[in-house]
Scaffold this motif. Structure first.
Motif, PDB file in Angstrom:
ATOM      1  N   LYS A   1       0.815  -1.199   0.000  1.00  0.00           N
ATOM      2  CA  LYS A   1       0.000   0.000   0.000  1.00  0.00           C
ATOM      3  C   LYS A   1       0.862   1.268   0.000  1.00  0.00           C
ATOM      4  O   LYS A   1       0.484   2.281  -0.566  1.00  0.00           O
ATOM      5  N   ARG A   2       2.035   1.181   0.637  1.00  0.00           N
ATOM      6  CA  ARG A   2       2.930   2.333   0.675  1.00  0.00           C
ATOM      7  C   ARG A   2       3.392   2.735  -0.712  1.00  0.00           C
ATOM      8  O   ARG A   2       3.470   3.904  -1.039  1.00  0.00           O
ATOM      9  N   SER A   3       3.757   1.758  -1.544  1.00  0.00           N
ATOM     10  CA  SER A   3       4.269   2.075  -2.870  1.00  0.00           C
ATOM     11  C   SER A   3       3.192   2.710  -3.750  1.00  0.00           C
ATOM     12  O   SER A   3       3.480   3.577  -4.565  1.00  0.00           O
ATOM     13  N   ILE A   4       1.950   2.299  -3.588  1.00  0.00           N
ATOM     14  CA  ILE A   4       0.864   2.901  -4.361  1.00  0.00           C
ATOM     15  C   ILE A   4       0.660   4.347  -3.923  1.00  0.00           C
ATOM     16  O   ILE A   4       0.498   5.242  -4.744  1.00  0.00           O
ATOM     17  N   GLY A   5       0.706   4.596  -2.620  1.00  0.00           N
ATOM     18  CA  GLY A   5       0.562   5.958  -2.117  1.00  0.00           C
ATOM     19  C   GLY A   5       1.719   6.842  -2.545  1.00  0.00           C
ATOM     20  O   GLY A   5       1.544   8.005  -2.901  1.00  0.00           O
ATOM     21  N   MET A   6       2.938   6.283  -2.541  1.00  0.00           N
ATOM     22  CA  MET A   6       4.102   7.033  -2.948  1.00  0.00           C
ATOM     23  C   MET A   6       4.050   7.339  -4.441  1.00  0.00           C
ATOM     24  O   MET A   6       4.380   8.430  -4.875  1.00  0.00           O
TER      25      MET A   6
ATOM     26  N   SER B   1       1.353   7.661  -6.314  1.00  0.00           N
ATOM     27  CA  SER B   1       0.358   8.699  -6.578  1.00  0.00           C
ATOM     28  C   SER B   1       0.867  10.063  -6.135  1.00  0.00           C
ATOM     29  O   SER B   1       0.568  11.078  -6.775  1.00  0.00           O
ATOM     30  N   LEU B   2       1.661  10.093  -5.088  1.00  0.00           N
ATOM     31  CA  LEU B   2       2.241  11.354  -4.637  1.00  0.00           C
ATOM     32  C   LEU B   2       3.236  11.891  -5.668  1.00  0.00           C
ATOM     33  O   LEU B   2       3.244  13.093  -5.973  1.00  0.00           O
ATOM     34  N   VAL B   3       4.045  11.015  -6.223  1.00  0.00           N
ATOM     35  CA  VAL B   3       5.011  11.421  -7.245  1.00  0.00           C
ATOM     36  C   VAL B   3       4.294  11.912  -8.497  1.00  0.00           C
ATOM     37  O   VAL B   3       4.654  12.933  -9.077  1.00  0.00           O
ATOM     38  N   VAL B   4       3.260  11.188  -8.913  1.00  0.00           N
ATOM     39  CA  VAL B   4       2.486  11.587 -10.092  1.00  0.00           C
ATOM     40  C   VAL B   4       1.836  12.947  -9.860  1.00  0.00           C
ATOM     41  O   VAL B   4       1.828  13.807 -10.748  1.00  0.00           O
ATOM     42  N   ALA B   5       1.302  13.179  -8.682  1.00  0.00           N
ATOM     43  CA  ALA B   5       0.691  14.469  -8.363  1.00  0.00           C
ATOM     44  C   ALA B   5       1.732  15.581  -8.384  1.00  0.00           C
ATOM     45  O   ALA B   5       1.471  16.679  -8.885  1.00  0.00           O
ATOM     46  N   GLY B   6       2.948  15.287  -7.880  1.00  0.00           N
ATOM     47  CA  GLY B   6       4.012  16.289  -7.894  1.00  0.00           C
ATOM     48  C   GLY B   6       4.463  16.640  -9.305  1.00  0.00           C
ATOM     49  O   GLY B   6       4.683  17.806  -9.632  1.00  0.00           O
ATOM     50  N   VAL B   7       4.583  15.628 -10.139  1.00  0.00           N
ATOM     51  CA  VAL B   7       4.967  15.864 -11.534  1.00  0.00           C
ATOM     52  C   VAL B   7       3.892  16.660 -12.253  1.00  0.00           C
ATOM     53  O   VAL B   7       4.183  17.593 -13.015  1.00  0.00           O
TER      54      VAL B   7
END
Length: 88
Positions: free
Chosen positions: A2-7, A9-15
């Protein structure tokens, strides 16, 4: 897992946010200026290093300076030896 999915999505949102911010021309100019000044602080340019110039002996060894001539000769022989090894 679950951590990798959250991370991700966070990276995609930042980009996405960065791309949206950089789509505006004044923001791109600000980003370029920021990166340029940051680069100058981290790695001085060749122009700033030129305070050490002029080099008085650069490329012109004195004929009677044995040590300097020996160093130049060894440097020339290294490149010739390297070339010959590559060819053979």
């Amino acid at each position: 897992m679950k951590r990798s999915i959250g991370m991700t999505s966070l990276v995609v949102a930042g980009v996405g946010a960065s791309a949206m911010w950089l789509s505006n021309k004044p923001n791109r100019i600000k980003a370029e200026n920021f990166l340029r000044t940051w680069k100058r602080k981290i790695m001085p340019t060749v122009f700033e290093k030129s305070e050490q110039l002029p080099i008085h002996k650069g490329g012109h060894p004195h004929p009677h300076d044995i040590e300097d001539n020996k160093m130049v000769d060894e440097g020339a022989m290294y490149s010739v030896k390297f070339y010959n090894e590559k060819i053979q």
